[in-house]
Motif scaffolding. Structure first.
Motif, PDB file in Angstrom:
ATOM      1  N   ARG A  92      47.204  94.336 -59.900  1.00 40.68           N
ATOM      2  CA  ARG A  92      48.146  95.053 -58.834  1.00 40.68           C
ATOM      3  C   ARG A  92      46.865  95.842 -57.913  1.00 40.68           C
ATOM      4  O   ARG A  92      45.749  96.164 -57.577  1.00 40.68           O
ATOM      5  CB  ARG A  92      48.584  96.510 -59.574  1.00 40.68           C
ATOM      6  N   ASN A  93      47.383  95.001 -56.581  1.00 40.19           N
ATOM      7  CA  ASN A  93      46.029  95.393 -55.253  1.00 40.19           C
ATOM      8  C   ASN A  93      45.776  96.881 -54.952  1.00 40.19           C
ATOM      9  O   ASN A  93      44.966  96.869 -54.301  1.00 40.19           O
ATOM     10  CB  ASN A  93      46.892  94.417 -54.202  1.00 40.19           C
ATOM     11  N   ASP A  94      46.478  98.059 -55.434  1.00 36.85           N
ATOM     12  CA  ASP A  94      46.566  99.364 -55.095  1.00 36.85           C
ATOM     13  C   ASP A  94      45.863 100.065 -56.391  1.00 36.85           C
ATOM     14  O   ASP A  94      45.680 100.806 -55.546  1.00 36.85           O
ATOM     15  CB  ASP A  94      47.602  99.975 -54.390  1.00 36.85           C
ATOM     16  N   LEU A  95      45.446  98.996 -57.015  1.00 34.56           N
ATOM     17  CA  LEU A  95      44.424  99.700 -58.232  1.00 34.56           C
ATOM     18  C   LEU A  95      43.308 100.626 -57.706  1.00 34.56           C
ATOM     19  O   LEU A  95      42.476  99.562 -56.920  1.00 34.56           O
ATOM     20  CB  LEU A  95      44.792  98.740 -59.383  1.00 34.56           C
ATOM     21  N   LEU A 150      38.370  92.194 -67.554  1.00 35.60           N
ATOM     22  CA  LEU A 150      37.968  93.382 -68.091  1.00 35.60           C
ATOM     23  C   LEU A 150      39.434  94.684 -67.196  1.00 35.60           C
ATOM     24  O   LEU A 150      40.140  94.523 -66.617  1.00 35.60           O
ATOM     25  CB  LEU A 150      37.049  95.101 -67.604  1.00 35.60           C
ATOM     26  N   VAL A 151      40.367  95.225 -68.405  1.00 33.73           N
ATOM     27  CA  VAL A 151      41.867  95.867 -68.124  1.00 33.73           C
ATOM     28  C   VAL A 151      42.337  96.639 -67.950  1.00 33.73           C
ATOM     29  O   VAL A 151      41.392  97.238 -69.188  1.00 33.73           O
ATOM     30  CB  VAL A 151      42.931  95.076 -69.019  1.00 33.73           C
ATOM     31  N   ASN A 152      43.008  97.879 -67.622  1.00 26.93           N
ATOM     32  CA  ASN A 152      43.257  99.108 -67.534  1.00 26.93           C
ATOM     33  C   ASN A 152      44.455  99.231 -68.677  1.00 26.93           C
ATOM     34  O   ASN A 152      44.935  97.906 -69.835  1.00 26.93           O
ATOM     35  CB  ASN A 152      43.780  99.494 -66.440  1.00 26.93           C
ATOM     36  N   THR A 153      44.701 100.382 -69.097  1.00 25.00           N
ATOM     37  CA  THR A 153      45.386  99.961 -70.406  1.00 25.00           C
ATOM     38  C   THR A 153      47.431  99.855 -70.140  1.00 25.00           C
ATOM     39  O   THR A 153      48.034  99.701 -71.331  1.00 25.00           O
ATOM     40  CB  THR A 153      45.482 101.841 -70.701  1.00 25.00           C
ATOM     41  N   ASN A 154      47.311  99.458 -69.409  1.00 23.61           N
ATOM     42  CA  ASN A 154      48.884  98.829 -68.728  1.00 23.61           C
ATOM     43  C   ASN A 154      48.829  96.846 -68.992  1.00 23.61           C
ATOM     44  O   ASN A 154      49.620  96.470 -68.506  1.00 23.61           O
ATOM     45  CB  ASN A 154      49.488  98.733 -67.349  1.00 23.61           C
ATOM     46  N   GLY A 155      47.235  96.632 -69.124  1.00 19.86           N
ATOM     47  CA  GLY A 155      46.989  95.597 -68.992  1.00 19.86           C
ATOM     48  C   GLY A 155      47.133  94.736 -67.442  1.00 19.86           C
ATOM     49  O   GLY A 155      46.399  93.361 -68.006  1.00 19.86           O
ATOM     50  N   LEU A 180      44.650  93.997 -64.164  1.00 19.22           N
ATOM     51  CA  LEU A 180      42.692  93.477 -64.398  1.00 19.22           C
ATOM     52  C   LEU A 180      41.752  94.743 -63.031  1.00 19.22           C
ATOM     53  O   LEU A 180      43.003  94.546 -62.215  1.00 19.22           O
ATOM     54  CB  LEU A 180      43.141  92.148 -63.415  1.00 19.22           C
ATOM     55  N   VAL A 181      40.964  95.165 -63.874  1.00 20.20           N
ATOM     56  CA  VAL A 181      40.532  96.472 -63.276  1.00 20.20           C
ATOM     57  C   VAL A 181      38.517  95.497 -62.865  1.00 20.20           C
ATOM     58  O   VAL A 181      38.108  95.361 -61.975  1.00 20.20           O
ATOM     59  CB  VAL A 181      39.888  97.264 -64.080  1.00 20.20           C
ATOM     60  N   GLY A 182      38.647  94.458 -63.267  1.00 18.73           N
ATOM     61  CA  GLY A 182      36.824  93.792 -62.831  1.00 18.73           C
ATOM     62  C   GLY A 182      36.821  92.507 -63.655  1.00 18.73           C
ATOM     63  O   GLY A 182      37.801  92.699 -64.823  1.00 18.73           O
ATOM     64  N   PHE A 214      26.902  98.460 -69.505  1.00 20.01           N
ATOM     65  CA  PHE A 214      27.501  97.178 -68.538  1.00 20.01           C
ATOM     66  C   PHE A 214      28.269  97.470 -67.256  1.00 20.01           C
ATOM     67  O   PHE A 214      28.571  98.255 -67.135  1.00 20.01           O
ATOM     68  CB  PHE A 214      27.970  96.750 -69.967  1.00 20.01           C
ATOM     69  N   PHE A 215      28.274  95.814 -67.357  1.00 21.98           N
ATOM     70  CA  PHE A 215      28.737  96.392 -65.123  1.00 21.98           C
ATOM     71  C   PHE A 215      30.133  95.092 -65.842  1.00 21.98           C
ATOM     72  O   PHE A 215      30.099  94.026 -65.938  1.00 21.98           O
ATOM     73  CB  PHE A 215      27.853  96.071 -64.876  1.00 21.98           C
ATOM     74  N   ALA A 216      30.394  95.157 -64.061  1.00 18.44           N
ATOM     75  CA  ALA A 216      32.081  94.591 -64.014  1.00 18.44           C
ATOM     76  C   ALA A 216      31.883  94.718 -62.214  1.00 18.44           C
ATOM     77  O   ALA A 216      31.920  95.556 -62.432  1.00 18.44           O
ATOM     78  CB  ALA A 216      33.112  94.546 -64.828  1.00 18.44           C
ATOM     79  N   VAL A 217      32.486  93.497 -61.698  1.00 18.29           N
ATOM     80  CA  VAL A 217      32.969  93.341 -60.435  1.00 18.29           C
ATOM     81  C   VAL A 217      34.274  93.924 -60.547  1.00 18.29           C
ATOM     82  O   VAL A 217      35.207  93.371 -60.815  1.00 18.29           O
ATOM     83  CB  VAL A 217      33.121  91.892 -59.937  1.00 18.29           C
ATOM     84  N   PRO A 218      34.697  94.867 -59.202  1.00 19.81           N
ATOM     85  CA  PRO A 218      35.442  95.340 -59.474  1.00 19.81           C
ATOM     86  C   PRO A 218      36.568  94.382 -58.302  1.00 19.81           C
ATOM     87  O   PRO A 218      36.696  93.471 -58.171  1.00 19.81           O
ATOM     88  CB  PRO A 218      35.657  96.445 -57.820  1.00 19.81           C
ATOM     89  N   TYR A 219      37.976  94.770 -58.806  1.00 21.15           N
ATOM     90  CA  TYR A 219      38.914  93.482 -59.339  1.00 21.15           C
ATOM     91  C   TYR A 219      39.080  93.179 -57.851  1.00 21.15           C
ATOM     92  O   TYR A 219      39.085  92.400 -56.900  1.00 21.15           O
ATOM     93  CB  TYR A 219      40.563  94.234 -59.273  1.00 21.15           C
ATOM     94  N   LYS A 220      39.543  94.642 -56.022  1.00 21.37           N
ATOM     95  CA  LYS A 220      39.133  94.028 -55.315  1.00 21.37           C
ATOM     96  C   LYS A 220      38.178  92.866 -54.661  1.00 21.37           C
ATOM     97  O   LYS A 220      38.449  92.444 -54.105  1.00 21.37           O
ATOM     98  CB  LYS A 220      39.536  95.295 -54.346  1.00 21.37           C
TER      99      LYS A 220
END
Length: 323
Positions: free
Chosen positions: A120-123, A181-186, A188-190, A209-215
């Motif tokens: 979701r691009n606006d996440l 890395l996903v949210n509770t809707n599945g 992609l967050v990062g 721990f670290f993840a690259v943000p989705y955007k």
């Protein structure tokens, strides 16, 4: 996500489904792949045997036609990259390109109609959001760990520090790198990246721990697909943040033969505007420069010796080591 609650039927308590993230996992998990990278080392003297080293990682299918995002360190210098879907299908992957600054790489497999991670691009991620890390830690098979986002980073291309990443406490072990890395809707967050490391090995650090943000990850992927690499603008200055009530930044050093030096910028200049964009802080300014096409000129407005100056600066290119 299903919430646990209770209802009463004919005076008796009837239990409903417990809290579960199974729906989120079922949406996202098919698009998370296992990646095996093999290096063919040169045989030792007087030996005909080639020593192969295989590294383990994860990846995320971003497009049904075979584009996969992973961490660059998962596939760095690999001679052979194999991608395994959760269905057991195996594909040889081609490295399309990589970006050292975000530790991301784009792979391509010869396949169509692949399962794609929900996006979701606006996440927008917030501190406190529940997240699930999906990957293949220690080659145990696909595994899900749960945590929350502890801190959020920026989505620009400028920084190479941990400030750029999402910080969370969902466990990332060897093999998780490059997973979803996903949210509770599945959604992609990062892209899971790394655990916190520091020079003092005596400290037992946990839960960082670290993840690259989705955007940011998606932006880097698109640039790699289009150009084979990520191009970033470069000004060539060191900066100092001004007090919060003052807009702009101060130049503390200038790199030799940099765009800043050629344009006549000087140490001590207080920069407050790029073109018609008012500078609110160093991070915003660096992002503007990083996302400006190399070769393009921007007008830099600044104060010097109580005078207002405007100097045109032709932005250079920040070289991506290894590309």
């Amino acid at each position: 996500m299903q919430l646990a609650n209770s209802t009463f039927l004919n005076g008796e308590k009837e239990e409903t489904a417990p809290l579960s993230y199974a729906k989120a996992v079922s949406r996202a998990a098919p698009a998370v792949v296992n990646i095996y990278s093999t290096d063919h080392a040169q045989p030792r003297r007087y030996s005909r045997n080639v020593a192969n080293t295989t590294r383990l990682g994860s990846g995320v299918i971003m497009d049904p036609n075979g584009y996969i995002l992973t961490n660059y360190h998962v596939v760095q210098n690999a001679d052979l990259v194999s991608v395994w879907l959760q269905t057991g299908q195996r594909y040889d992957a081609v490295l399309i390109g990589f970006d050292i600054y975000t530790d991301l790489a784009v792979l391509k497999v010869d396949a169509v109609n692949l399962p794609v991670i929900p996006q979701r691009n606006d996440l927008e991620s917030l501190s406190g959001d529940v997240v699930l890390a999906i990957g293949n830690p220690l080659n145990l098979g696909q595994t899900v760990t749960q945590g929350i986002i502890s801190a959020t980073g920026r989505n620009g291309l400028s920084s190479t520090s941990y400030l750029q990443f999402l910080q969370m406490d969902a466990a990332i072990n060897e093999g998780n790198s490059g997973g979803a890395l996903v949210n509770t809707n599945g959604e992609l967050v990062g892209i899971n990246s790394r655990k916190f490391t520091q020079r003092n090995s005596q400290l037992n650090v946990q839960g960082i721990f670290f993840a690259v943000p989705y955007k940011l990850a998606n932006r880097v992927m698109q640039k790699i697909i289009e150009n084979g690499r990520v191009t970033r603008g470069w000004l060539g200055v060191n900066t100092e943040q001004l007090p919060s009530h003052t807009k702009g930044f101060t130049i503390t050093a200038i790199s030799p033969n940099s765009p800043a030096q050629r344009a006549g910028l000087q140490v001590g200049d207080l920069v407050y505007q790029f073109d018609d964009v008012e500078i609110t802080g160093v991070e915003q300014a660096l992002d503007i420069v990083a996302e400006t096409r190399p070769g393009k000129s921007i007008m830099v407005s600044l104060y010097r010796n109580k005078q207002t100056l405007q100097l045109p600066v032709q932005i250079g290119e920040l070289r991506n080591i290894g590309n």
